[in-house]
Structures are given as C-alpha cells and as structure tokens.
Design an enzyme around this catalytic site. Structure first.
Site, PDB file in Angstrom:
ATOM      1  N   THR A 165      23.571  42.714   7.044  1.00 36.56           N
ATOM      2  CA  THR A 165      22.520  43.697   6.815  1.00 36.56           C
ATOM      3  C   THR A 165      23.051  44.950   6.128  1.00 36.56           C
ATOM      4  OG1 THR A 165      21.035  45.204   8.005  1.00 36.56           O
ATOM      5  CG2 THR A 165      22.966  44.482   9.194  1.00 36.56           C
ATOM      6  N   ASP A 166      22.163  45.662   5.428  1.00 35.46           N
ATOM      7  CA  ASP A 166      22.559  46.945   4.837  1.00 35.46           C
ATOM      8  C   ASP A 166      22.789  48.017   5.901  1.00 35.46           C
ATOM      9  OD1 ASP A 166      19.897  47.313   5.572  1.00 35.46           O
ATOM     10  OD2 ASP A 166      19.242  48.075   3.617  1.00 35.46           O
ATOM     11  N   GLU A 167      22.328  47.752   7.127  1.00 39.08           N
ATOM     12  CA  GLU A 167      22.456  48.780   8.173  1.00 39.08           C
ATOM     13  C   GLU A 167      23.901  49.050   8.563  1.00 39.08           C
ATOM     14  OE1 GLU A 167      19.919  48.554  11.526  1.00 39.08           O
ATOM     15  OE2 GLU A 167      18.188  47.950  10.346  1.00 39.08           O
ATOM     16  N   TYR A 183      22.810  47.314  17.440  1.00 43.58           N
ATOM     17  CA  TYR A 183      22.565  46.188  16.522  1.00 43.58           C
ATOM     18  C   TYR A 183      23.453  46.296  15.285  1.00 43.58           C
ATOM     19  CZ  TYR A 183      20.554  43.708  12.569  1.00 43.58           C
ATOM     20  OH  TYR A 183      20.411  42.932  11.442  1.00 43.58           O
ATOM     21  N   LYS A 186      26.681  43.951  13.986  1.00 45.47           N
ATOM     22  CA  LYS A 186      26.705  43.244  12.693  1.00 45.47           C
ATOM     23  C   LYS A 186      27.913  43.721  11.867  1.00 45.47           C
ATOM     24  CE  LYS A 186      24.119  40.739  11.146  1.00 45.47           C
ATOM     25  NZ  LYS A 186      23.947  39.255  11.224  1.00 45.47           N
TER      26      LYS A 186
HETATM   27  P1  NAD Z   1      15.171  36.684  13.901  1.00 47.34           P
HETATM   28  O1  NAD Z   1      15.358  37.470  15.148  1.00 47.34           O
HETATM   29  O2  NAD Z   1      13.797  36.425  13.405  1.00 47.34           O
HETATM   30  O3  NAD Z   1      15.876  35.257  14.046  1.00 47.34           O
HETATM   31  C1  NAD Z   1      17.116  35.100  14.679  1.00 47.34           C
HETATM   32  C2  NAD Z   1      17.228  33.643  15.152  1.00 47.34           C
HETATM   33  O4  NAD Z   1      18.520  33.480  15.758  1.00 47.34           O
HETATM   34  C3  NAD Z   1      16.175  33.268  16.216  1.00 47.34           C
HETATM   35  O5  NAD Z   1      15.592  32.023  15.912  1.00 47.34           O
HETATM   36  C4  NAD Z   1      16.988  33.198  17.492  1.00 47.34           C
HETATM   37  O6  NAD Z   1      16.468  32.247  18.435  1.00 47.34           O
HETATM   38  C5  NAD Z   1      18.354  32.766  16.973  1.00 47.34           C
HETATM   39  N1  NAD Z   1      19.429  33.157  17.895  1.00 47.34           N
HETATM   40  C6  NAD Z   1      19.626  34.366  18.476  1.00 47.34           C
HETATM   41  N2  NAD Z   1      20.715  34.323  19.266  1.00 47.34           N
HETATM   42  C7  NAD Z   1      21.220  33.059  19.167  1.00 47.34           C
HETATM   43  C8  NAD Z   1      22.336  32.404  19.748  1.00 47.34           C
HETATM   44  N3  NAD Z   1      23.146  33.043  20.590  1.00 47.34           N
HETATM   45  N4  NAD Z   1      22.557  31.118  19.429  1.00 47.34           N
HETATM   46  C9  NAD Z   1      21.722  30.448  18.584  1.00 47.34           C
HETATM   47  N5  NAD Z   1      20.644  31.016  18.010  1.00 47.34           N
HETATM   48  C10 NAD Z   1      20.399  32.317  18.296  1.00 47.34           C
HETATM   49  O7  NAD Z   1      16.066  37.421  12.820  1.00 47.34           O
HETATM   50  P2  NAD Z   1      15.917  37.483  11.229  1.00 47.34           P
HETATM   51  O8  NAD Z   1      15.150  38.694  10.869  1.00 47.34           O
HETATM   52  O9  NAD Z   1      15.512  36.171  10.721  1.00 47.34           O
HETATM   53  O10 NAD Z   1      17.443  37.769  10.835  1.00 47.34           O
HETATM   54  C11 NAD Z   1      18.313  36.701  10.513  1.00 47.34           C
HETATM   55  C12 NAD Z   1      19.639  37.262  10.043  1.00 47.34           C
HETATM   56  O11 NAD Z   1      19.447  38.084   8.910  1.00 47.34           O
HETATM   57  C13 NAD Z   1      20.352  38.133  11.078  1.00 47.34           C
HETATM   58  O12 NAD Z   1      21.726  37.872  11.005  1.00 47.34           O
HETATM   59  C14 NAD Z   1      20.049  39.549  10.631  1.00 47.34           C
HETATM   60  O13 NAD Z   1      21.067  40.433  11.036  1.00 47.34           O
HETATM   61  C15 NAD Z   1      20.020  39.365   9.123  1.00 47.34           C
HETATM   62  N6  NAD Z   1      19.211  40.320   8.361  1.00 47.34           N
HETATM   63  C16 NAD Z   1      17.908  40.516   8.680  1.00 47.34           C
HETATM   64  C17 NAD Z   1      17.126  41.360   7.889  1.00 47.34           C
HETATM   65  C18 NAD Z   1      15.650  41.595   8.182  1.00 47.34           C
HETATM   66  O14 NAD Z   1      15.033  42.432   7.529  1.00 47.34           O
HETATM   67  N7  NAD Z   1      15.041  40.892   9.107  1.00 47.34           N
HETATM   68  C19 NAD Z   1      17.709  42.016   6.790  1.00 47.34           C
HETATM   69  C20 NAD Z   1      19.063  41.795   6.515  1.00 47.34           C
HETATM   70  C21 NAD Z   1      19.803  40.935   7.292  1.00 47.34           C
HETATM   71  O1  DAU Z   2      17.744  46.877   6.833  1.00 52.27           O
HETATM   72  C1  DAU Z   2      17.833  45.577   7.318  1.00 52.27           C
HETATM   73  C2  DAU Z   2      17.341  45.525   8.755  1.00 52.27           C
HETATM   74  O2  DAU Z   2      15.921  45.655   8.702  1.00 52.27           O
HETATM   75  C3  DAU Z   2      17.741  44.242   9.477  1.00 52.27           C
HETATM   76  O3  DAU Z   2      19.139  44.195   9.601  1.00 52.27           O
HETATM   77  C4  DAU Z   2      17.087  44.159  10.864  1.00 52.27           C
HETATM   78  O4  DAU Z   2      17.364  42.908  11.467  1.00 52.27           O
HETATM   79  C5  DAU Z   2      15.576  44.314  10.688  1.00 52.27           C
HETATM   80  O5  DAU Z   2      14.952  44.325  11.961  1.00 52.27           O
HETATM   81  C6  DAU Z   2      15.271  45.606   9.946  1.00 52.27           C
HETATM   82  O6  DAU Z   2      15.650  46.744  10.743  1.00 52.27           O
HETATM   83  P1  DAU Z   2      14.691  48.034  10.885  1.00 52.27           P
HETATM   84  O7  DAU Z   2      15.047  48.716  12.148  1.00 52.27           O
HETATM   85  O8  DAU Z   2      14.665  48.808   9.620  1.00 52.27           O
HETATM   86  O9  DAU Z   2      13.252  47.251  10.997  1.00 52.27           O
HETATM   87  P2  DAU Z   2      11.959  47.476  11.908  1.00 52.27           P
HETATM   88  O10 DAU Z   2      10.969  46.461  11.433  1.00 52.27           O
HETATM   89  O11 DAU Z   2      12.263  47.512  13.349  1.00 52.27           O
HETATM   90  O12 DAU Z   2      11.474  48.918  11.469  1.00 52.27           O
HETATM   91  C7  DAU Z   2      11.251  49.277  10.115  1.00 52.27           C
HETATM   92  C8  DAU Z   2      10.946  50.769  10.076  1.00 52.27           C
HETATM   93  O13 DAU Z   2       9.679  51.006  10.698  1.00 52.27           O
HETATM   94  C9  DAU Z   2      11.948  51.610  10.839  1.00 52.27           C
HETATM   95  O14 DAU Z   2      12.124  52.847  10.144  1.00 52.27           O
HETATM   96  C10 DAU Z   2      11.257  51.858  12.187  1.00 52.27           C
HETATM   97  C11 DAU Z   2       9.803  51.909  11.817  1.00 52.27           C
HETATM   98  N1  DAU Z   2       8.832  51.440  12.823  1.00 52.27           N
HETATM   99  C12 DAU Z   2       9.067  50.239  13.437  1.00 52.27           C
HETATM  100  C13 DAU Z   2       8.133  49.723  14.326  1.00 52.27           C
HETATM  101  C14 DAU Z   2       8.385  48.402  15.024  1.00 52.27           C
HETATM  102  C15 DAU Z   2       7.670  52.161  13.061  1.00 52.27           C
HETATM  103  O15 DAU Z   2       7.447  53.247  12.484  1.00 52.27           O
HETATM  104  N2  DAU Z   2       6.747  51.651  13.934  1.00 52.27           N
HETATM  105  C16 DAU Z   2       6.933  50.467  14.586  1.00 52.27           C
HETATM  106  O16 DAU Z   2       6.044  50.050  15.357  1.00 52.27           O
END
Ligand code: NAD
Ligand code: DAU
Length: 332
Positions: free
Chosen positions: A121-123, A148, A152
């Site tokens: 992630t960019d975080e 989190y 990562k």
């Molecule tokens: P998500 O929470 O929707 O999915 C995660 C999956 O991993 C789930 O199906 C969960 O059951 C499985 N999981 C969790 N713990 C596990 C374990 N111990 N063993 C096996 N499976 C397990 O998450 P996502 O948003 O799809 O993110 C996927 C990946 O992408 C993560 O590594 C996250 O850090 C990265 N990522 C997410 C975003 C975003 O915006 N969502 C952006 C950049 C990177």
């Molecule tokens: O940048 C990549 C990341 O983006 C991933 O690594 C994470 O897995 C993914 O969850 C996401 O993280 P954020 O914390 O940015 O996403 P989230 O959807 O939780 O929130 C997006 C923005 O919206 C953040 O600034 C918090 C805000 N927010 C979130 C929720 C759930 C609100 O204002 N209201 C809300 O109800």
C-alpha cells in the site's frame, strides 16, 4: 504464470484479480483465504472448476503454506488485515497476518524457489501535505502512521531482505486507494453507497479534507499482471492513476449520483492519526513497463460501482448491520 497461488483471493482486490486472471489467461489458480469477516465466497462464484480451487486456511499456517507453494509456479500475496479503523481498535491480528503471514510465505517461496509478488500500500509512506505538489515515488522514505500501515511497511521490508539475503524472485507493488465491485462495506465508498441505499446519512470523518488517490480495482490488478509479466526481480512499482480527491467531494459525488441533496451527510468523530493526503507518482510503472490505467474517469467508475451495490444487495446485506454497529461505538 502457469499455476498461481493467490492469497486473500476471497477479499476485495484478490477476488477481482482472480476474475481478471480467469478471463484473460489460461492459468490455474489456487486461492488461500481464511474466510475471515472480509472474505466472501460469493465473490468467487462462477469460476471454472477445472482451473480454480479454494483452500480455506490461514497464511500463518506454515505447513499448509509450504504444501500449497510447492504446487504452484507463482505466488501473489494479497491476504491481509486491511482496515485502518480495525487496526486502531485491535492491532494484534494485523501483526499476525501482515507480518507473520508474509514471513510464512517468504520461507515457503525460498524453500521451493517460486516467483513471488507482494501486494502493498501507499500508506507505508505516511502522508503528504494538503495542497502540496509532492507525490510518493519508489524512493520515498517509509513513515507509516497506523498499526495497519506499519505492519504492511514491515512486511515490505521482510520481502526486500529475503530478496537480498536469500535471492528469492520477488517483486513488490504499493498501490493507492482502490474502489469498485466486491469491496467490503466497512470501507469508505461502499459504506456511503449502502448507507444511502438504506436511508442512512453518509458519515464523513472530521472536516473531510483528507485526500485519497482513487484507482479502479481493475486498473490496480492489470498493473499487477503487467508486473508479473515484465517486472524486474527485486524491484518495487508504485501503482496509481492520478485520482486525487478529498473525502467530502467523494461523498458529494455519491449523493449527487444517487439523487440526494449533496449536503445530506454527517460529520463524525475523526480517525485518530488520520493521514492527510496520499498521491502516487506511477512514472516508473508507466515508462518501464508500459502500463496505463483504463478507468481514469472517476465519476463513470463510481456510477458503475453504485450500480453494482444496488444490484448485488445479497452480497453485502449480511455484513452491513454488524459494520454499522461497530462504527456506532467509534463515532459521535
Ligand atoms: P480485504 O480485507 O477485502 O481482503 C483481504 C482478504 O484476506 C480477505 O478475504 C481475508 O479473509 C483474507 N485474509 C485475512 N487474513 C488472512 C489470513 N491470516 N490468512 C488467509 N487469508 C486471510 O482487503 P483488500 O482491500 O482486498 O486488500 C488486499 C491487499 O491489497 C492487502 O494486502 C492490502 O494491504 C492491499 N491494498 C489494498 C488497497 C485498498 O484500497 N483496498 C490499496 C493498496 C493495497
Ligand atoms: O491507500 C491505500 C489504503 O486505502 C489501503 O492500504 C487500505 O487497505 C484501504 O482500506 C484504504 O485505506 P484508507 O484508510 O484510506 O481507506 P478507508 O476506506 O477506510 O477510508 C478512506 C478515507 O475516508 C479516509 O480518509 C477515512 C475516510 N472515511 C472513512 C470511512 C469508513 C470517512 O470519512 N468516513 C467513513 O465512514
């Protein structure tokens, strides 16, 4: 790629990745997912049984991981605890899955000499100032803010050290905020869409000036495929599609597209340590690997995402009540 092991393939990005692989290659896929609260088996419905297997299990289970890695050519590691708010309530599962789970995979990949791609992630880079022109790139120093993002960040360091010390064949990618179908309703965009469907006002943390760099999940995954095809071992690629928007404007777009007044939302308690702004410079991926996003119009991508949640209520309905009960304990 041949045979793939996709960890976390029942989650948001992983399941969309599996569909992309099935639709665009002849590869076979084993998904390893513990089917925790974020794993949804219906995200994997309809995949060809002769090319797809779901194994329910934990990436921290070293014996299981070793056995599965031995069977495949390539591992793509999506599995993670992924939600910042949850990591602030209870960091322990984040340490276990994101750090120990990555360690378990790296040891298996090392033992069996398999190609590995690490999804991150960019975080890990912390945040940027609102209004500055600065963006993250591959050399930006790590400065994670939450349990989190620090878990990562630690997992990224593990991968790089296994490349250098043990010469595993790994690449890494760090992507910005994804949106699209099959995202858990705890996350910002699906939470607000499903709130509007349920007649609940969207919830904005603080003033909502925080900026996220939105990318459609299919663009993230097409970049991952491109890295698997042409990425250089040991290299990191940032994935982003120039989609910066502040949270308030995203909520206003959702309300507008769903036929509601654009001010019909509530300000609620801010997230502790809330990162201000993320922005990705994806020049390396674009110039060295020739990747380009195709879903670059956010309003169009948002419209199709809203439509997906409208027509797939059975996919998210069971999780919605639990998620909102949990949010109610955090928000005022
Ligand atoms: P998500 O929470 O929707 O999915 C995660 C999956 O991993 C789930 O199906 C969960 O059951 C499985 N999981 C969790 N713990 C596990 C374990 N111990 N063993 C096996 N499976 C397990 O998450 P996502 O948003 O799809 O993110 C996927 C990946 O992408 C993560 O590594 C996250 O850090 C990265 N990522 C997410 C975003 C975003 O915006 N969502 C952006 C950049 C990177
Ligand atoms: O940048 C990549 C990341 O983006 C991933 O690594 C994470 O897995 C993914 O969850 C996401 O993280 P954020 O914390 O940015 O996403 P989230 O959807 O939780 O929130 C997006 C923005 O919206 C953040 O600034 C918090 C805000 N927010 C979130 C929720 C759930 C609100 O204002 N209201 C809300 O109800």
């Amino acid at each position: 790629m041949g045979k793939l092991l996709v960890t976390g393939g029942a989650g948001f990005i992983g399941s969309n990745f599996v569909h992309l692989v099935m639709d665009n290659t002849d590869d076979t896929v084993i998904v390893l997912d513990k089917m925790g609260y974020a794993g949804n088996e219906s995200s994997l419905v309809g995949l060809p049984a002769n090319r797809f297997t779901l194994v329910v299990g934990d990436v921290c289970d070293r014996e299981l991981v070793d056995r599965l890695v031995a069977k495949v050519d390539t591992v793509v590691h999506f599995a993670a605890e992924s939600h910042n708010d949850n990591s602030l309530d209870d960091p322990e599962p984040f340490i276990m899955t994101n750090l120990y789970g990555t360690f378990a995979l790296l040891e298996a990949v090392r033992a069996h000499d398999k190609r590995y791609h690490h999804i991150s992630t960019d975080e890990v880079y912390g945040d940027l100032e609102i209004g500055s022109s600065e963006r993250f790139c591959e050399t930006t120093p790590y400065r994670p803010s939450s349990p989190y993002s620090s878990s990562k960040a630690g997992s990224d360091h593990l991968v790089r050290s296994w490349v250098r010390s043990f010469e595993i064949r790994a690449t890494l990618s760090n992507c910005s905020n994804n949106y699209g179908p099959r995202q858990h309703v705890e996350k910002f965009i699906p939470r607000q869409i499903t709130n509007v469907i349920d007649g609940i006002r969207p919830k904005l943390y603080g003033q909502g000036l925080n900026v996220r760099d939105w990318i459609h999940v299919d663009d993230h995954n097409s970049a991952v495929l491109r890295i698997l095809e042409a990425g250089v071992i040991g290299e990191t690629y940032l994935i982003g599609a120039d989609g910066e928007k502040n949270n308030r404007s995203v909520i206003e777009s959702i309300l507008f597209q769903m036929g509601q007044p654009t001010d019909a939302y509530d300000h609620v308690t801010n997230r502790p340590g809330h990162d201000m702004r993320y922005a990705i410079d994806a020049t390396k991926l674009r110039t060295e690997l020739g990747w380009e996003p195709v879903h670059s119009n956010f309003e169009i991508g948002l419209a199709s995402t809203i439509e997906w949640y409208r027509t797939n209520e059975s996919w998210w309905r069971k999780q919605k009540k639990f998620v909102e009960v949990r949010y109610a304990t955090r928000e005022q």
